[in-house]
Design a protein around this motif. Structure first.
Motif, PDB file in Angstrom:
ATOM      1  N   THR A  81       0.775  -1.224  -0.071  1.00 20.69           N
ATOM      2  CA  THR A  81       0.114   0.006  -0.085  1.00 20.69           C
ATOM      3  C   THR A  81       0.958   1.161  -0.043  1.00 20.69           C
ATOM      4  O   THR A  81       1.909   1.390   0.928  1.00 20.69           O
ATOM      5  CB  THR A  81      -0.967   0.061   1.156  1.00 20.69           C
ATOM      6  OG1 THR A  81      -1.671  -1.040   1.402  1.00 20.69           O
ATOM      7  CG2 THR A  81      -1.915   1.183   1.113  1.00 20.69           C
TER       8      THR A  81
ATOM      9  N   TYR B  78       0.887   5.388  -0.127  1.00 20.22           N
ATOM     10  CA  TYR B  78       0.163   6.555  -0.052  1.00 20.22           C
ATOM     11  C   TYR B  78       0.890   7.893  -0.875  1.00 20.22           C
ATOM     12  O   TYR B  78       2.201   7.790  -0.676  1.00 20.22           O
ATOM     13  CB  TYR B  78       0.306   7.073   1.491  1.00 20.22           C
ATOM     14  CG  TYR B  78      -0.869   6.396   2.473  1.00 20.22           C
ATOM     15  CD1 TYR B  78      -1.585   5.433   2.150  1.00 20.22           C
ATOM     16  CD2 TYR B  78      -1.301   6.811   3.757  1.00 20.22           C
ATOM     17  CE1 TYR B  78      -2.515   4.804   2.684  1.00 20.22           C
ATOM     18  CE2 TYR B  78      -2.069   6.261   4.307  1.00 20.22           C
ATOM     19  CZ  TYR B  78      -2.698   5.354   3.933  1.00 20.22           C
ATOM     20  OH  TYR B  78      -3.716   4.553   4.872  1.00 20.22           O
TER      21      TYR B  78
ATOM     22  N   HIS C 111       1.215  11.631  -1.559  1.00 26.06           N
ATOM     23  CA  HIS C 111       0.821  13.004  -1.141  1.00 26.06           C
ATOM     24  C   HIS C 111       1.696  14.258  -2.074  1.00 26.06           C
ATOM     25  O   HIS C 111       2.756  13.658  -2.621  1.00 26.06           O
ATOM     26  CB  HIS C 111       1.511  13.419   0.122  1.00 26.06           C
ATOM     27  CG  HIS C 111       1.388  12.257   1.225  1.00 26.06           C
ATOM     28  ND1 HIS C 111       0.103  12.454   1.935  1.00 26.06           N
ATOM     29  CD2 HIS C 111       1.913  11.192   1.793  1.00 26.06           C
ATOM     30  CE1 HIS C 111       0.042  11.248   2.873  1.00 26.06           C
ATOM     31  NE2 HIS C 111       0.971  10.442   2.709  1.00 26.06           N
TER      32      HIS C 111
ATOM     33  N   VAL D  77      -2.704   5.033  -3.332  1.00 28.29           N
ATOM     34  CA  VAL D  77      -3.972   6.135  -2.754  1.00 28.29           C
ATOM     35  C   VAL D  77      -3.601   7.517  -2.671  1.00 28.29           C
ATOM     36  O   VAL D  77      -2.512   7.904  -2.023  1.00 28.29           O
ATOM     37  CB  VAL D  77      -4.184   5.759  -1.241  1.00 28.29           C
ATOM     38  CG1 VAL D  77      -5.343   6.446  -0.808  1.00 28.29           C
ATOM     39  CG2 VAL D  77      -4.594   4.294  -1.162  1.00 28.29           C
ATOM     40  N   GLU D  78      -4.140   8.340  -3.452  1.00 29.02           N
ATOM     41  CA  GLU D  78      -3.606   9.758  -3.826  1.00 29.02           C
ATOM     42  C   GLU D  78      -4.870  10.522  -2.658  1.00 29.02           C
ATOM     43  O   GLU D  78      -5.870  10.081  -2.438  1.00 29.02           O
ATOM     44  CB  GLU D  78      -4.055  10.441  -5.125  1.00 29.02           C
ATOM     45  CG  GLU D  78      -3.249   9.722  -6.375  1.00 29.02           C
ATOM     46  CD  GLU D  78      -3.469  10.359  -7.467  1.00 29.02           C
ATOM     47  OE1 GLU D  78      -3.693  11.524  -7.579  1.00 29.02           O
ATOM     48  OE2 GLU D  78      -3.058   9.743  -8.460  1.00 29.02           O
TER      49      GLU D  78
ATOM     50  N   PRO E 103      -4.462  10.460   0.660  1.00 35.35           N
ATOM     51  CA  PRO E 103      -5.010   9.333   1.666  1.00 35.35           C
ATOM     52  C   PRO E 103      -5.325  10.197   2.961  1.00 35.35           C
ATOM     53  O   PRO E 103      -6.214   9.445   3.636  1.00 35.35           O
ATOM     54  CB  PRO E 103      -3.765   8.693   1.931  1.00 35.35           C
ATOM     55  CG  PRO E 103      -2.491   9.654   1.528  1.00 35.35           C
ATOM     56  CD  PRO E 103      -3.017  10.316   0.289  1.00 35.35           C
ATOM     57  N   GLU E 104      -5.226  11.384   2.963  1.00 32.65           N
ATOM     58  CA  GLU E 104      -5.544  12.130   4.228  1.00 32.65           C
ATOM     59  C   GLU E 104      -6.849  12.469   4.426  1.00 32.65           C
ATOM     60  O   GLU E 104      -7.560  12.391   5.348  1.00 32.65           O
ATOM     61  CB  GLU E 104      -4.596  13.402   4.581  1.00 32.65           C
ATOM     62  CG  GLU E 104      -4.979  14.343   3.420  1.00 32.65           C
ATOM     63  CD  GLU E 104      -4.014  14.073   2.293  1.00 32.65           C
ATOM     64  OE1 GLU E 104      -3.963  14.903   1.267  1.00 32.65           O
ATOM     65  OE2 GLU E 104      -3.218  13.277   2.404  1.00 32.65           O
TER      66      GLU E 104
ATOM     67  N   PRO F 238      -0.039   2.532   5.555  1.00 33.23           N
ATOM     68  CA  PRO F 238       0.730   2.215   4.394  1.00 33.23           C
ATOM     69  C   PRO F 238       2.138   1.761   4.430  1.00 33.23           C
ATOM     70  O   PRO F 238       2.576   1.827   5.441  1.00 33.23           O
ATOM     71  CB  PRO F 238       0.966   3.826   3.656  1.00 33.23           C
ATOM     72  CG  PRO F 238       0.979   4.517   5.075  1.00 33.23           C
ATOM     73  CD  PRO F 238       0.132   3.891   5.831  1.00 33.23           C
TER      74      PRO F 238
ATOM     75  N   ASN G 177       5.073   6.027   2.475  1.00 34.22           N
ATOM     76  CA  ASN G 177       4.355   7.408   2.261  1.00 34.22           C
ATOM     77  C   ASN G 177       5.382   7.926   1.124  1.00 34.22           C
ATOM     78  O   ASN G 177       6.570   8.177   1.454  1.00 34.22           O
ATOM     79  CB  ASN G 177       4.469   8.214   3.464  1.00 34.22           C
ATOM     80  CG  ASN G 177       3.251   7.970   4.183  1.00 34.22           C
ATOM     81  OD1 ASN G 177       2.177   8.019   3.674  1.00 34.22           O
ATOM     82  ND2 ASN G 177       3.323   7.955   5.472  1.00 34.22           N
TER      83      ASN G 177
END
Length: 155
Positions: free
Chosen positions: A31, A33, A35, A108-109, A111-112, A121, A124
């Protein structure tokens, strides 16, 4: 155990290549993430990652659908974009927990926006503007993420 990796990406092709390099290091459920500000290269990175596994079509940001899925080789790849998510509870309606399976690679774009409904994840990845290039910082969050970075062949 080092848990931070930094690099610079000079252009779009380098961003795609970096995504492919991270993909080449994935040997287990992973996974990621992603950012960064709008236009920082999150979807471009995702394109390189997904194309590494043989996808030849377009890779677009799933801004309106929340998730795009790709069945490639033995992997199910899920590309999430949570930018337009108004409430994290909306993820329950799409069955978010069903996506993070043992045969899944998840990008995952934003994720926050998913707050506590997403699993931790392995990596990151933060992309930031640095003049005409991108500065990238990768932080490992799990032992699997650390091992992935140890296998990474970059620069």
């Amino acid at each position: 155990m080092a848990n931070i990796f930094n690099t610079k990406l000079s252009n779009e092709q380098a961003t795609v290549a970096f995504g492919a390099a991270i993909a080449a290091s994935c040997f287990a459920r992973t996974t990621l993430y992603l950012h960064g500000d709008l236009g920082a290269g999150k979807t471009t990175f995702s394109r390189g990652f997904i194309q590494f596994f043989g996808h030849s079509g377009q890779v677009k940001s799933p801004t309106y659908t929340l998730v795009e899925s790709y069945q490639l080789f033995a992997w199910q790849i899920y590309h999430f974009d949570l930018y337009r998510l108004d409430n994290p509870e909306e993820l329950e309606f799409i069955g978010i927990r069903d996506y993070f399976t043992p045969d899944a690679l998840c990008l995952v774009e934003w994720p926050e926006k998913g707050k506590d409904l997403l699993p931790e994840p392995d990596l990151n990845i933060t992309l930031k503007y640095d003049g005409k290039q991108r500065a990238v910082q990768v932080k490992t969050k799990t032992h699997a993420g650390y091992e992935l970075i140890e296998r990474l062949k970059w620069n």
